[in-house]
Structures are given as C-alpha cells and as structure tokens.
Design a protein around this motif. Sequence first.
Motif, mmCIF file in Angstrom:
data_model
loop_
_atom_site.group_PDB
_atom_site.id
_atom_site.type_symbol
_atom_site.label_atom_id
_atom_site.label_comp_id
_atom_site.label_asym_id
_atom_site.label_seq_id
_atom_site.Cartn_x
_atom_site.Cartn_y
_atom_site.Cartn_z
ATOM 1 N N LEU A 81 0.784 -1.123 0.242
ATOM 2 C CA LEU A 81 0.012 -0.055 -0.282
ATOM 3 C C LEU A 81 1.139 1.257 0.130
ATOM 4 O O LEU A 81 1.512 1.735 0.996
ATOM 5 C CB LEU A 81 -0.971 0.058 1.229
ATOM 6 C CG LEU A 81 -1.856 -1.002 1.359
ATOM 7 C CD1 LEU A 81 -2.383 -1.282 2.839
ATOM 8 C CD2 LEU A 81 -2.957 -1.111 0.328
ATOM 9 N N ASP A 123 0.214 3.972 0.117
ATOM 10 C CA ASP A 123 -0.604 4.979 1.071
ATOM 11 C C ASP A 123 -0.839 4.489 2.245
ATOM 12 O O ASP A 123 -1.816 4.861 2.743
ATOM 13 C CB ASP A 123 -1.947 5.660 0.206
ATOM 14 C CG ASP A 123 -1.817 7.049 -0.216
ATOM 15 O OD1 ASP A 123 -0.742 7.608 0.437
ATOM 16 O OD2 ASP A 123 -2.301 7.396 -1.006
ATOM 17 N N TRP A 151 -4.478 4.762 4.724
ATOM 18 C CA TRP A 151 -5.464 3.829 4.471
ATOM 19 C C TRP A 151 -5.363 2.698 5.682
ATOM 20 O O TRP A 151 -6.402 2.232 6.188
ATOM 21 C CB TRP A 151 -5.389 3.086 3.214
ATOM 22 C CG TRP A 151 -6.055 3.834 2.207
ATOM 23 C CD1 TRP A 151 -5.200 4.688 1.263
ATOM 24 C CD2 TRP A 151 -7.115 4.271 1.998
ATOM 25 N NE1 TRP A 151 -6.103 5.251 0.311
ATOM 26 C CE2 TRP A 151 -7.317 5.409 0.939
ATOM 27 C CE3 TRP A 151 -8.586 4.328 2.579
ATOM 28 C CZ2 TRP A 151 -8.356 5.950 0.299
ATOM 29 C CZ3 TRP A 151 -9.703 4.776 2.150
ATOM 30 C CH2 TRP A 151 -9.532 5.876 1.084
ATOM 31 N N THR A 152 -4.024 2.267 5.897
ATOM 32 C CA THR A 152 -4.099 1.046 6.826
ATOM 33 C C THR A 152 -4.747 1.189 8.074
ATOM 34 O O THR A 152 -4.588 1.908 8.914
ATOM 35 C CB THR A 152 -2.616 0.625 6.973
ATOM 36 O OG1 THR A 152 -1.944 0.579 5.647
ATOM 37 C CG2 THR A 152 -2.274 -1.049 7.330
ATOM 38 N N ARG A 158 -7.597 1.471 8.968
ATOM 39 C CA ARG A 158 -8.409 2.644 9.189
ATOM 40 C C ARG A 158 -9.972 2.112 8.526
ATOM 41 O O ARG A 158 -10.636 2.774 7.915
ATOM 42 C CB ARG A 158 -8.109 3.878 8.665
ATOM 43 C CG ARG A 158 -6.764 4.279 9.284
ATOM 44 C CD ARG A 158 -6.589 5.394 8.747
ATOM 45 N NE ARG A 158 -5.721 6.401 9.628
ATOM 46 C CZ ARG A 158 -5.760 7.182 10.595
ATOM 47 N NH1 ARG A 158 -6.941 7.295 11.004
ATOM 48 N NH2 ARG A 158 -4.729 7.628 11.338
ATOM 49 N N ARG A 159 -10.315 0.952 8.745
ATOM 50 C CA ARG A 159 -11.341 0.608 7.966
ATOM 51 C C ARG A 159 -12.570 1.079 8.855
ATOM 52 O O ARG A 159 -12.954 0.675 9.863
ATOM 53 C CB ARG A 159 -11.665 -1.060 7.826
ATOM 54 C CG ARG A 159 -10.351 -1.624 6.674
ATOM 55 C CD ARG A 159 -10.564 -3.200 6.961
ATOM 56 N NE ARG A 159 -11.619 -3.757 6.693
ATOM 57 C CZ ARG A 159 -11.707 -5.042 6.099
ATOM 58 N NH1 ARG A 159 -10.367 -5.305 5.920
ATOM 59 N NH2 ARG A 159 -12.698 -5.668 5.874
ATOM 60 N N ASP A 200 -7.979 -3.264 2.024
ATOM 61 C CA ASP A 200 -8.985 -2.046 2.842
ATOM 62 C C ASP A 200 -9.860 -1.856 1.543
ATOM 63 O O ASP A 200 -9.584 -1.064 0.810
ATOM 64 C CB ASP A 200 -8.293 -1.095 3.137
ATOM 65 C CG ASP A 200 -9.108 0.081 3.838
ATOM 66 O OD1 ASP A 200 -10.068 -0.172 3.804
ATOM 67 O OD2 ASP A 200 -8.710 0.754 4.470
ATOM 68 N N PRO A 223 -17.263 0.290 3.219
ATOM 69 C CA PRO A 223 -17.948 1.566 2.690
ATOM 70 C C PRO A 223 -18.434 1.465 1.231
ATOM 71 O O PRO A 223 -17.919 0.698 0.380
ATOM 72 C CB PRO A 223 -16.937 2.744 2.786
ATOM 73 C CG PRO A 223 -15.793 2.274 3.630
ATOM 74 C CD PRO A 223 -15.664 0.574 3.285
ATOM 75 N N GLY A 234 -5.709 7.439 -3.786
ATOM 76 C CA GLY A 234 -4.905 6.813 -2.970
ATOM 77 C C GLY A 234 -5.117 5.290 -2.771
ATOM 78 O O GLY A 234 -4.637 4.476 -2.011
ATOM 79 N N ASP A 293 -4.973 1.400 -4.621
ATOM 80 C CA ASP A 293 -3.967 0.602 -5.218
ATOM 81 C C ASP A 293 -4.407 -0.172 -6.366
ATOM 82 O O ASP A 293 -3.902 -0.312 -7.366
ATOM 83 C CB ASP A 293 -3.325 -0.573 -4.321
ATOM 84 C CG ASP A 293 -2.652 0.406 -3.179
ATOM 85 O OD1 ASP A 293 -1.837 1.031 -3.402
ATOM 86 O OD2 ASP A 293 -2.870 0.139 -1.984
#
Lengths: 421, 367
Positions: A7, A9, A13-14, A16-17, B20, B61, B112, B114
């Motif tokens: 990832l 980013d 993101w990680t 943080r669901r 994610d 989401p 952001g 992937d």
Amino acid sequence: MPTPIRLFDAAFWTGRRVEDRYRPDRLDAMTYLDHAATTPMLPEALDAYVATARELGNASSLHAPGRYARRRVEESRERIAAALGARPSEVIFTSGGTESDNLAVKGIFWARRAVDPARTRIIASAVEHHAVLDSVEWLVRHEGATVTWLPVDGVGRVEVDALRVALDEYGDEVALATVMWANNEVGTVQPVAELAGLCAGRGVPLHTDAVQAVSQVPVDFAGSGAAALTVTGHKLGGPVGVGALVLGRDVECTPLLHGGGQERDVRSGTLDVPGIVAFATAVEIAVKGRAEYAARVGSIRDALVAGVREAVPGAVLNGDPIDRLPGNAHFSFPGCEGDALLLLLDAQGIACSTGSACSAGVAQPSHVLLAMGADDDRARSSLRFTLGHTSTPGEVDALVAALPAAVERARRAGAVRAARA
Amino acid sequence: MSGGVDSAVAAARAAAAGYDVTGVHLALSRNPQTYRSGARGCCTLEDARDARRAADVIGIPFYVWDMAERFHEDVVDDFVAEYAAGRTPNPCLRCNEKIKFAAVLDRALALGFDAVVTGHHARLGADGLLRRSVDLGKDQSYVLAVLTREQLDHSIFPLGDSTKADVRAEAARRDLAVADKPDSHDICFIADGDTRGFLHGKLGATPGDIVDATTGEVVGTHEGAYAYTVGQRRGLDLRRPAADGRPRYVLSITPVTNTVTVGPAEALEVDRVYGERPVWTGGSVPAADVECEVQLRAHGAPVPATVRVEDGRLVASLHRPARGIAAGQAVVAYRPDPAGDVVLGSATIATTERAGAAGSPASGGTH
C-alpha cells in the motif's frame, strides 16, 4: 487470490476500515460534521418520546384514553406555538419538512387559484430546498403555474428588489411567494421580515422554510409577517418523521391528505402523539437555549473556518460571512471534487456533506452554488460542515488534521477528471 | 459493484484477504429509468440497492460514482458509431477499456487506492499473466484482453479460480442476497434487449438493398445496414430463395452504398484476420511469429493460428478457416497452457480475408 500488494498510501489507509470501527451509538467516538442533515435527539426529547410511546390512545377518540392523548397533542401545540410566536391553532402537525413544504406550496397555490383563477404565479427564491423547488416545478408542469425565480447575490442572499419588481409586475396574478428563512447548504439567513412586508403590502402570502433556522436564529412567526412557516423535528433535537406547518389563521390551504379531518381539516391522519410530544420538547429547549447555543456553536464554527483556511490555503468560504447560521461552514476547495473529499474524510471517520442529499447517490452541482454565480467546477468542489448541540472543539481538530492529505488526493482526482474533460 | 453476485463475492474475498476495500457502484445513466428496468442488467436503482446491501453485509463503505457522461461518450456513442460504420462492437470490452480500468481506476489511484477489484471470471496471478477462468463457460478473459500491462498491474480478479457455481454457493454462505440473482447477458444500456430497435432509434431508417454476392441480384431490402452483423442468417427476410435453395448469410456490410451483401455459408470462411491497435498484455511486442490460438468473438471457440506484427497491426493466419468473423470484434491471442490459457494480446478486427482469394467477401470491408 494474490496477497495484498504494497500500500503506497499505507499511512493513510491501513488499519482504518471505517465500517469496522464505526459505532452508531457512540457520538463521542465520531467526528460528526453533518448536523444539518440530522442532529442527535436531545436526551429530554428521547425520554419524552419513549415515555409517551408507552401510553395508549388515539387523539381523535372520544373516550378517556383518546382525551388523554389529545391533551398531550394540544399541550405540545401550545408549547410549539409559544416558542415560535404563533397561535396554537396555527400549528399544523405533519410528517416533517418535505410534507410541510409541499402542503404550503401546493395547498396555498390551489386555494388562492380557486378563489381567483388569475392567481397562478409563484415567486420563489432560486436557492430553495428541493422540497419547495420540486413542488413549484410540479405545479408548473401539471397545474399551469408560472414562476418567477428570485435571484440571489454572491453570498446567497435573496435580492429584495427583485421581489419588489416581481410584485409590481405580477402582483394581481401571484398565488404565493416562498423564500426560505436560512439556506440549508451555505447557511445564509434571508431577510424574511422585509420580504414578508413587501408581500403583505400586495396581499400575497409568503411561505418560509425555516427548517434550518429554528434553534439557530431567532424565529418569530407573527413578528415575521409570514403566512406559513415550515419546521421539522429532527434538525433541532427532536425525532425524524414529525414536523409542522405554521399556517396563519386566515390563510386558506387546500389539503394534500384527505381522511379524518384532523388538523383543521388541512392535514388528515392519526396524530403521532409520542413524536409530537418529543418534537415539542425539542423545540422548546432549542428555542429557550438558542442564544447560548449560537454563541457556543458559533465559536466552534469560527474555529473550524479559521482552521480550514489555515490547513488549506485557497479554500473559499461560501455564503454570507456574517449573516449565516452559527452551525454552518461551507467551503469550495478549488481543484477538488466534493464527493472525492467526502469519501476520503469518511475513510478517516469524519462525516460531512457535499450539500443536499440526492436520490440516486449521484452528485449534481448544487443549484444553490450555481445561483450564487459559482461555475460548475466551484459548485462540484464544495463541502458542507455543520455543527450542532453535541459538537466539540476536538471534532474541529480532527477535521483540520485530516483535511490537507484528503485535499491533496482529491486534487489528484480532480486533475484526472480535468485532463480527460 | 454492479449489484450482481460476481462483484459482491469478489469484494467479499478481497476484504477477507486483508485489503481495505471500498465498494463503488457506477451510475451509468443520468436517468436510471431509461436503461434496463428489470431485475437483470447493471444500471437500475434496484441494482444499486443490491450492491449497497452486499457492501453492508461485507462491511465495507459504499459509494455511487457518476460515470454517466464518460459511459455515454466512450461506450454508447461508440457502439452506435461502430454499427453505423458497418462493424460489430463489443460494448463490454469497451467499458472495461475506457471505464472500469480507465476512468474508475485513474480516479481510484488518484484518491490513494492501489487497484480495482472486479468480479470478472479470469485469472491474474502473481506472475502477472492474464489467463482464462477455470470455468471456461464463464470465462471473461476475452473482454479483458484489451487491458494494457499498466492497467492489469492495478487490477485484481479474485474469482478466476472458481466456477460460477462455487461463486453462487459462496455468496449464499456469506449471506449475500444476490446469491440467486440471474446472470445478465444482454447489453446493459439496451432496456428491452432489442439492439436493432435501439440502433433504429439512434440512427433512423435508411432503406437499402440486400444483394446476393454470387449473382449480384437485389434479393431484398433493409431499413438500415447498421442493423446487420456478419454471419447473421435470421431476420434477413429475403424475397427470393437462392437458386440452390441453401440458406444465405450476411457476408459484408458496406455503409458507403448502404448495402448488405449475402451469400452461402462457405463464403463466410476466412483464414486471415487483421487487427488494429494491438495491445500486448505481456508488455512487449512479439518479435517473431507466434504459434498460438486466437478467439474471434465473445464465447467463440479458439482457432489455432500464427500471429505476427506487421506495420503495427496484428495479423493472424488461421490454421483452419473460421466463419462469421465481424469487424469491430476483438481478436485475442492465447497461448495454450495447462494452468489456464494465457492472453498474449488483442486487437480490434479491421479486415479479414481468404488467403489466395483477394477481394473475396471481407467482413465489414476495409475501413
């Protein structure tokens, strides 16, 4: 199934669901900046709702349980009337803002036209909520109505002279005028008393959608000179699904709903006693505490505006900088798409809005921003942050911390879109 | 997430694998009611709701992204223009090329993310090679072969190792309500499945002749050459039977003269296919002739062929003739492999010919 790729980013993101972390009943654990969509119920209103929901009785029944339920309704009507500067008989309970707006616009149009077939014109501001806007357009399409749209200036304030001109030109054919008390998107407060005065001079009833105004700015129905006023529960700490149209005693209004003849025969349907009691409780508390609320929430809002401007140089505050709702901050972020920003902030646990919600989930450029003279890009780049009775300075800090990274990504997305346009 | 079972299970698998994941449903029509209105297809409010409910159950989401303008320009308008030019487009392929792995992917990367995860039935493993699904009946590698190396590097297809039956069973296990939802087959933006009627509405009636290739005689009339596809036999409504009484097929469509040419089945046979705008999925252009198999239409049987690059075009010499090959479709080259046939590259079919019989009926003529 390949293993998750790197990832790039990761910091963003990680872990943080948002769906995993979200707890709908933990207000203290979320950053909720969308109180104009709906605001948490006041504890007193919730208690009143639950207590009343345990009680039996149809308010239209003639026996003791019915009389008791009716008594709760009439007490609520009096509390709301007192809070809003109206007579009890002027409070018509409805299912909420959309119904009240539909009832006022269509009902007053039909009643006025029935008396004088020449009265088919509606004067409406260009920045109304869709509940008003679409009602007006429905009357144009299906009932032969004509419409004069009142323009707004660059901060979203209705041009009073435009109303004067419209009344001079069309006075004898106007069925009604409708101008909201305060705008739901950009928060600009309208000069309702001035507009109502002009209308009254020509015998034209003015309806005003005060859904966002009650609890945030002083609202006095009699003092305003308006003929009808929309208010709803869930924007001020009451339950969703209950509201009222405050309708002047002498204003004729053709019903939308026919049936048992409740509510002056203007709005049939069994009365929602617990909803009405909770609604009245919330209105009373919100109006009584309004000045303190406005000072406290207004100062958090000012901190939010200052923080956003510092975090994102180039952010443009939309709406009237002074004469606006204390809980409203509305920005355009040049180069960004509002819905991309919303997604990115949502992923950080921050809830806000691009403006008014839309049925299919597809964002249209805001008609409010466009009416204020914004171009399509500025309209699409906007985001609304609205505060309420549970807001804290910590929520502003969370927003200001998350915003720069989100804006950077949303600008990348905006650039992709622009490059292909 | 279209609202169908495949994308729902793909999203669930990606989330379970630790990604994610954010669910995205594409709004492809400004007015959803103008597109398909039944339970099938990909564009209705009901489908949006199904997709949203799947995201709820998976716990991710969910957003609706407005791609209506892009879809209309790049897929629907292209579809109409291609038919008007006498070719037979594949809109699903175009949607993958221009929307799902372009507009959506670009936006996602900018935000952001992937990669784009889809429910396509194809394999894309750690080796980076695009292969047919284990479920050959559901294999969708043909409509993905147009993707470039860069697009594939940001794509994840979690369903390639599963049969459709497995996917449905897994959806049921995961309590996804779309487990039993019927497959969509038709073109999502043609509400009633009537492609000819749709084109007629867009292009209007342009009456012309249907000509017999053998005799040169006019054997019928049509209301628009665009409504015909090379290899088509049904719905020709010919006034006169052929002298030999055998069925006739559409051999070519010539927009310039608004003529549809028909002839016997064997006249449909071609053994050389020229493809424009080739994409080499492996990343490099083949330097020499490649012995492989080519697929010339969606769900078509693979044909052994020698493929080479000539003047920037893909040229496939078929080892045995194929019938009913329409310009506008894709030619996809596969390398047979026991671990799943590997996509080498693809191109858009421009012309076809029967070797040694230059000037013989070529699908769509030269464009």
